[in-house]
Design a protein around this motif. Sequence first.
Motif, short mmCIF file in Angstrom:
data_model
loop_
_atom_site.label_atom_id
_atom_site.label_comp_id
_atom_site.label_asym_id
_atom_site.label_seq_id
_atom_site.Cartn_x
_atom_site.Cartn_y
_atom_site.Cartn_z
N GLY A 160 -14.78 4.30 5.61
CA GLY A 160 -14.05 5.51 4.99
C GLY A 160 -14.43 6.35 5.65
N PRO A 207 -8.64 6.30 2.38
CA PRO A 207 -8.38 4.51 2.67
C PRO A 207 -9.71 4.62 2.60
N SER A 243 0.54 6.22 2.94
CA SER A 243 -0.66 7.75 2.81
C SER A 243 -2.20 7.19 3.42
N GLN A 244 -1.74 5.34 2.44
CA GLN A 244 -3.13 4.33 2.66
C GLN A 244 -2.62 3.74 4.18
N GLU A 272 -5.12 2.95 7.94
CA GLU A 272 -6.37 2.15 8.05
C GLU A 272 -7.62 2.73 7.99
N ASP A 316 -8.50 -3.58 0.14
CA ASP A 316 -8.52 -2.09 0.33
C ASP A 316 -8.14 -1.07 -1.01
N TYR A 317 -9.07 0.42 -0.53
CA TYR A 317 -8.84 0.86 -2.01
C TYR A 317 -8.28 2.27 -0.96
N GLU A 318 -8.47 3.00 -2.52
CA GLU A 318 -8.03 4.53 -2.49
C GLU A 318 -9.37 5.49 -3.11
N GLY A 321 -8.30 9.24 -3.11
CA GLY A 321 -7.07 9.60 -2.11
C GLY A 321 -7.77 9.48 -0.25
N LEU A 360 0.63 -0.97 -0.28
CA LEU A 360 -0.44 0.17 0.11
C LEU A 360 0.68 1.13 -0.12
#
Length: 225
Positions: A210, A142, A79-80, A84, A135-137, A140, A76
């Motif tokens: 999120g 997480p 930033s992520q 989390e 996990d995604y972003e 911007g 990852l």
Amino acid sequence: MSAELERLLVELGRSMDRPPPEMAVENIMLALRPRRRRWPCRGWPLAAAGVVLAAAVVLGSLYGTPSADSTGGGTLPVSQASAEPCAGWTGFVEVGHDVVAARYGWEPPSLMPWPAPLRIRESGIGPARGVVLVDYEVAGVPVLLERYTAGAETTPAPAPLGPQSLLRREFAAQYRITAEDGGRAGTGLVKCRGTRAVWRIGDAVYAVTGDLPDWTVLELAGAVR
């Protein structure tokens, strides 16, 4: 410019993780132009330090301080990884799309409004009885998508999607998966933050978390198949 001041500015530039924009360089060089000296010679070191500090402020305001982990080898982005949505997962291993599709007949979403997944993890308690974390972003931020297979119990319990069913701020989330023989195959308790939706599709339970507006979380949840 003194040799010492020049050395300090060179070191400052090398500490940046990317080249500064031309405007920042022009502002710094403007401050270094020779002017009529208004201070005694003995005050030069202090003045030089002030120029270096000003340069640092200009560049620092544009870029911030680079993270010490910015070159880490994790899957990852930094930033992520440092923010989390839910922390405390144990016993999970990273897997590929093919593994999830074969075991659960399901594929993590990757079409709008979802971006491509950054990482997929699975609990190690056996096929068809596990938990899948994706996990995604998004914009911007997480975002974590969870999928609990049939027979799982979650706290909070799944609810119809809607603003009234969303959880906000910081809260604890718990799950329990019962084995086919009735024994306890796996449990977990994690701490989450942001906005969270928990709902059911067929026999499976899903959750998305999120730090996003309510409508964005509901839009993401509604696009899961």
